[in-house]
Design a protein around this motif. Structure first.
Motif, PDB file in Angstrom:
ATOM      1  N   TYR A 179       0.822  -1.214   0.000  1.00  0.00           N
ATOM      2  CA  TYR A 179       0.000   0.000   0.000  1.00  0.00           C
ATOM      3  C   TYR A 179       0.857   1.267   0.000  1.00  0.00           C
ATOM      4  N   SER A 180       2.056   1.186   0.563  1.00  0.00           N
ATOM      5  CA  SER A 180       2.924   2.364   0.607  1.00  0.00           C
ATOM      6  C   SER A 180       3.312   2.844  -0.787  1.00  0.00           C
ATOM      7  N   LEU A 181       3.197   1.971  -1.779  1.00  0.00           N
ATOM      8  CA  LEU A 181       3.491   2.379  -3.158  1.00  0.00           C
ATOM      9  C   LEU A 181       2.399   3.282  -3.724  1.00  0.00           C
ATOM     10  N   HIS A 182       1.244   3.262  -3.098  1.00  0.00           N
ATOM     11  CA  HIS A 182       0.138   4.129  -3.524  1.00  0.00           C
ATOM     12  C   HIS A 182      -0.085   5.294  -2.573  1.00  0.00           C
ATOM     13  N   CYS A 183       0.106   5.063  -1.292  1.00  0.00           N
ATOM     14  CA  CYS A 183      -0.265   6.024  -0.256  1.00  0.00           C
ATOM     15  C   CYS A 183       0.368   7.395  -0.500  1.00  0.00           C
ATOM     16  N   PRO A 184      -0.428   8.463  -0.524  1.00  0.00           N
ATOM     17  CA  PRO A 184       0.118   9.792  -0.783  1.00  0.00           C
ATOM     18  C   PRO A 184       0.646  10.495   0.464  1.00  0.00           C
ATOM     19  N   GLU A 185       0.454   9.874   1.620  1.00  0.00           N
ATOM     20  CA  GLU A 185       0.836  10.525   2.872  1.00  0.00           C
ATOM     21  C   GLU A 185       2.339  10.421   3.107  1.00  0.00           C
ATOM     22  N   MET A 186       2.936  11.536   3.520  1.00  0.00           N
ATOM     23  CA  MET A 186       4.377  11.575   3.757  1.00  0.00           C
ATOM     24  C   MET A 186       4.713  12.129   5.134  1.00  0.00           C
ATOM     25  N   ALA A 187       3.827  11.956   6.097  1.00  0.00           N
ATOM     26  CA  ALA A 187       4.061  12.447   7.458  1.00  0.00           C
ATOM     27  C   ALA A 187       4.218  11.258   8.411  1.00  0.00           C
ATOM     28  N   PRO A 188       5.346  11.165   9.121  1.00  0.00           N
ATOM     29  CA  PRO A 188       5.534  10.060  10.064  1.00  0.00           C
ATOM     30  C   PRO A 188       4.419   9.906  11.095  1.00  0.00           C
ATOM     31  N   PRO A 189       3.812  10.995  11.612  1.00  0.00           N
ATOM     32  CA  PRO A 189       2.703  10.782  12.548  1.00  0.00           C
ATOM     33  C   PRO A 189       1.545   9.998  11.928  1.00  0.00           C
ATOM     34  N   PHE A 190       1.288  10.223  10.654  1.00  0.00           N
ATOM     35  CA  PHE A 190       0.231   9.479   9.975  1.00  0.00           C
ATOM     36  C   PHE A 190       0.589   8.003   9.927  1.00  0.00           C
ATOM     37  N   TRP A 191       1.817   7.684   9.516  1.00  0.00           N
ATOM     38  CA  TRP A 191       2.225   6.276   9.433  1.00  0.00           C
ATOM     39  C   TRP A 191       2.168   5.610  10.799  1.00  0.00           C
ATOM     40  N   ALA A 192       2.609   6.338  11.830  1.00  0.00           N
ATOM     41  CA  ALA A 192       2.685   5.754  13.169  1.00  0.00           C
ATOM     42  C   ALA A 192       1.317   5.346  13.700  1.00  0.00           C
ATOM     43  N   ILE A 193       0.281   6.019  13.231  1.00  0.00           N
ATOM     44  CA  ILE A 193      -1.071   5.711  13.719  1.00  0.00           C
ATOM     45  C   ILE A 193      -1.807   4.778  12.761  1.00  0.00           C
ATOM     46  N   TRP A 194      -1.950   5.201  11.515  1.00  0.00           N
ATOM     47  CA  TRP A 194      -2.856   4.492  10.611  1.00  0.00           C
ATOM     48  C   TRP A 194      -2.228   3.252  10.011  1.00  0.00           C
ATOM     49  N   TYR A 195      -0.913   3.256   9.777  1.00  0.00           N
ATOM     50  CA  TYR A 195      -0.264   2.026   9.315  1.00  0.00           C
ATOM     51  C   TYR A 195      -0.310   0.962  10.415  1.00  0.00           C
ATOM     52  N   LEU A 196      -0.024   1.374  11.639  1.00  0.00           N
ATOM     53  CA  LEU A 196      -0.071   0.413  12.746  1.00  0.00           C
ATOM     54  C   LEU A 196      -1.486  -0.115  12.960  1.00  0.00           C
ATOM     55  N   LEU A 197      -2.482   0.775  12.841  1.00  0.00           N
ATOM     56  CA  LEU A 197      -3.861   0.329  12.990  1.00  0.00           C
ATOM     57  C   LEU A 197      -4.233  -0.652  11.883  1.00  0.00           C
TER      58      LEU A 197
END
Length: 213
Positions: free
Chosen positions: A176-194
């Motif tokens: 999914y990271s190949l598509h995901c437009p988000e580039m903020a570590p806080p976003f990854w830390a929450i929504w990727y982990l969820l």
């Protein structure tokens, strides 16, 4: 029946255990899950056109770092749990390390921007769909991992199911990271982990049913 006859009867027809059976089956499961997840990303969402530009920035490589590390540790857990009496041991604690590192990395940008900008770093533009997309993409890898475990001998089906869910979630997040437009570590830390937590919980719930002998 005499004892010697019984021993002879039980010994006849036995076959040597296949060497590297666990590693071979798990490798096949990971490859199948990864290929199907990539195909789903390309077909349903598309590869982000900004990806070639992002690859040249150090920040981008933090995005796949979290799921890649969790995938490695998750595979080690599955490898242990696939054997009779196997347990994750200290690997269960090691799993916390990538998540903690990502959370620490996420705190820095949150501490350097005004309070009004922090929700944007946390929610981004896709928070409503990110975790659900990752969970959906994890289904092929989860199915392949469960099939591999059913050919082995896990004696802790709940833990094995959770570990299979982690592997599937990490594979899905990488795809999914190949598509995901988000580039903020806080976003990854929450929504990727969820997103990865969903297949872990599903695996823990379904493990006793799917992996029972």
């Amino acid at each position: 029946m005499k004892t010697d006859d019984l021993i002879t009867l039980l010994a006849n027809g036995t076959e040597a255990t296949e060497r590297h059976a666990v590693g071979r089956r798990l490798t096949v499961a990971v490859l199948i899950g990864a290929m199907l997840a990539l195909a789903l990303v390309a077909g349903l969402f598309g590869i982000n056109p900004a990806l070639p530009r992002w690859v040249g920035t150090p920040l981008f490589w933090w995005k796949p770092a979290l799921p890649a590390l969790l995938l490695i540790v998750g595979l080690a857990c599955v490898g242990r749990l696939a054997r009779p009496g196997g347990a994750p041991g200290r690997l269960a604690v090691v799993l916390l390390v990538p998540a903690v590192v990502m959370w620490v990395a996420a705190l820095y940008p949150l501490s350097t921007v005004p309070a009004a900008e922090r929700p944007g770093l946390i929610l981004g533009q896709t928070w409503r769909t990110c975790a659900l997309n990752i969970a959906m993409l994890s289904l092929p890898a989860f199915a392949a991992s469960v099939l591999a475990l059913r050919q082995l001998a896990p004696t802790r089906p709940r833990a094995a199911g959770a570990a299979a869910g982690l592997v599937a979630g990490a594979i899905a997040t990488l795809a999914y990271s190949l598509h995901c437009p988000e580039m903020a570590p806080p976003f990854w830390a929450i929504w990727y982990l969820l997103g990865m937590a969903i297949p872990v919980c599903a695996g823990a719930l379904l493990g006793p049913r799917l992996l029972r002998w």
